[in-house]
Design a protein around this motif. Structure first.
Motif, short mmCIF file in Angstrom:
data_model
loop_
_atom_site.label_atom_id
_atom_site.label_comp_id
_atom_site.label_asym_id
_atom_site.label_seq_id
_atom_site.Cartn_x
_atom_site.Cartn_y
_atom_site.Cartn_z
N THR A 56 3.03 4.84 -3.54
CA THR A 56 3.66 3.55 -3.20
C THR A 56 5.05 3.77 -2.62
OG1 THR A 56 2.42 2.42 -4.95
CG2 THR A 56 4.41 1.33 -4.13
N GLU A 57 5.80 4.69 -3.22
CA GLU A 57 7.15 4.98 -2.75
C GLU A 57 7.14 5.53 -1.32
OE1 GLU A 57 10.97 7.74 -4.18
OE2 GLU A 57 8.94 8.26 -4.80
N LEU B 57 4.84 5.18 1.04
CA LEU B 57 4.42 4.17 1.99
C LEU B 57 5.46 3.08 2.17
CD1 LEU B 57 0.73 3.98 0.80
CD2 LEU B 57 1.47 4.74 3.06
N ALA B 58 6.10 2.69 1.08
CA ALA B 58 7.12 1.63 1.15
C ALA B 58 8.29 2.06 2.02
CB ALA B 58 7.59 1.27 -0.25
N ARG C 49 8.20 4.09 4.64
CA ARG C 49 7.82 3.96 6.05
C ARG C 49 7.68 2.49 6.45
NH1 ARG C 49 6.57 8.91 8.79
NH2 ARG C 49 7.60 10.47 7.48
N ARG C 50 7.13 1.70 5.56
CA ARG C 50 6.99 0.27 5.87
C ARG C 50 8.36 -0.37 6.06
NH1 ARG C 50 6.96 -4.00 2.66
NH2 ARG C 50 6.62 -2.74 0.78
N TRP D 184 2.00 -1.36 9.55
CA TRP D 184 2.35 -0.63 8.32
C TRP D 184 1.96 -1.41 7.06
CZ3 TRP D 184 3.22 4.19 7.20
CH2 TRP D 184 3.53 5.07 8.24
N ASP D 185 2.01 -2.74 7.16
CA ASP D 185 1.51 -3.54 6.03
C ASP D 185 0.03 -3.24 5.80
OD1 ASP D 185 3.94 -4.78 5.63
OD2 ASP D 185 3.44 -6.57 6.80
N GLU E 232 -0.47 0.26 4.34
CA GLU E 232 -0.12 0.32 2.92
C GLU E 232 -1.25 -0.25 2.07
OE1 GLU E 232 3.90 -0.40 0.43
OE2 GLU E 232 3.11 -2.19 1.41
N ARG E 233 -1.81 -1.39 2.47
CA ARG E 233 -2.92 -1.97 1.71
C ARG E 233 -4.11 -1.02 1.68
NH1 ARG E 233 -1.42 -6.60 4.57
NH2 ARG E 233 -3.15 -6.32 6.04
N LEU F 62 -3.38 2.24 -0.52
CA LEU F 62 -3.26 1.99 -1.96
C LEU F 62 -4.57 1.51 -2.58
CD1 LEU F 62 0.29 0.35 -2.13
CD2 LEU F 62 -0.36 2.70 -2.68
N CYS G 23 -0.89 13.07 -2.78
CA CYS G 23 -0.56 11.98 -1.85
C CYS G 23 -0.92 12.39 -0.42
CB CYS G 23 0.92 11.63 -1.93
SG CYS G 23 1.42 10.78 -3.45
#
Length: 353
Positions: A19-20, A22-23, A25-26, A40-41, A44-45, A48, A78
């Motif tokens: 999560t960290e 990806l967040a 980069r988002r 990027w949204d 991330e979905r 995850l 990861c």
């Protein structure tokens, strides 16, 4: 492909770290165009979600092999999951699929939104596919970046990067071979299909997670080599079972139509074997036909089974399982790792979803 149940749930540490990554980069994407941030949204979905099979393989193996550097193992896990996402995205583009895990994939989502905003159908689809190609590239690059930044000694980091490089190289070869076989421009032998499976599935889904775990745990080269051989064999067993389920499985359990592989013209070992039967000529026009009816699909399944293909593949799965059990017994793997592999073989052999 479907996913085997390989043990304990992914740790909270892994979930938090992915999560960290990806967040971060988002967050960076917010400085660019709105569609890029939306991409990027979506990434991330997607990243995850899923069952996290490959990270579990890596983390469980790292523990079983006596590894103590949890942070490095989690980061490698990861990277493996990000690689999986990249390959899945690109695979959907190659297969021209618009759905993944029961919902629209990136191509489908971006194309649909463009259509709703008035774009012509062709342009909307091109936008969706372009978004997917870039998304896959971004995941591939991010996976490499995570591995390159592992906080381990240089020898282990270089070994991890070599595994990653070879995995991507082989997976691309397998995918390329799969596309070639699916064009049916020449007859595919059983050896052709098995080589494709070994490269496309076994390399990144089984060998990469297990050998990365071994390297990071400080296992000696001979043990890493043994694990690589065993992992490849298990990967082929897994894919052979997946192909059987794709045609003869229970759709309620697999969540996948038993007609989709036949409509796509997927060149599996079942099909390769059945082609040699005289009855194949009567159903050959249905294979790879997007408009194949349910009754035509049933005819195809009947010919495949009556040709002896199903019995042949089941027998091969059994023989391959016996071979892997022998390799495990003769290996120098520690008992906890050997036990995990025995359980994994059993799961791949008997799974129904």
């Amino acid at each position: 492909m479907g996913d085997p149940d390989v043990g304990v749930d992914v740790t909270a540490v892994f979930d938090a770290r992915l999560t960290e990554i990806l967040a971060h980069r988002r967050g960076r994407s917010q400085a660019f165009s709105a569609p890029y941030a939306q991409l990027w949204d979506a990434l991330e979905r997607m990243a995850l979600g899923g069952k996290k099979v490959r990270p579990r393989l890596l983390l469980n193996a790292h523990t079983a092999l006596g590894g103590t550097d949890e942070r490095a193992a989690v980061d490698a896990a990861c990277a493996i999951e990000l690689l999986h996402v990249a390959l899945v995205i690109h695979d959907d583009v190659i297969d021209r699929d618009l759905v993944r895990r029961g919902e629209m994939n990136i191509t489908g989502r971006f194309a649909s939104e463009a259509l709703l905003r008035g774009a012509p159908r062709r342009a909307a689809h091109a936008w969706g596919e372009s978004s997917s190609l870039l998304a896959g590239d971004l995941m591939l690059t991010l996976a490499h970046s995570v591995l390159a930044r592992l906080d381990v000694d240089e020898r282990r980091r270089q070994a991890a990067l070599e595994i990653f490089d070879e995995t991507v190289f082989e997976s691309a070869a397998g995918e390329h071979h799969d596309v070639w076989l699916s064009m049916h421009l020449e007859s595919a032998t059983s050896d052709d299909v098995l080589a494709m499976v070994d490269q496309k599935t076994a390399a990144y889904s089984f060998q990469a997670p297990l050998t990365l775990a071994a390297v990071l745990a400080g296992a000696p080269p001979v043990l890493v080599a043994e694990l690589a051989v065993i992992a490849r064999r298990i990967g082929v067993i897994y894919q052979l079972r997946d192909d059987v389920l794709g045609v003869f499985g229970d759709e309620r359990e697999t969540g996948k139509s038993t007609s989709s592989d036949l409509r796509e013209g997927k060149e599996t070992l079942l099909v390769s074997y059945a082609r040699s039967d005289a009855a194949w000529a009567t159903v050959a026009p249905y294979f790879g036909d997007d408009e194949m009816s349910a009754s035509e699909g049933e005819s195809l399944r009947r010919v495949i089974e009556e040709s002896g293909a199903l019995l042949f593949v089941e027998s091969l799965i059994s023989d391959r399982c016996d071979e892997v059990h022998r390799l495990i017994r003769e290996s120098q793997l520690p008992a906890p790792m050997a036990e995990q592999l025995v359980d994994l073989v059993s799961t791949c052999r008997t799974r129904t979803s």
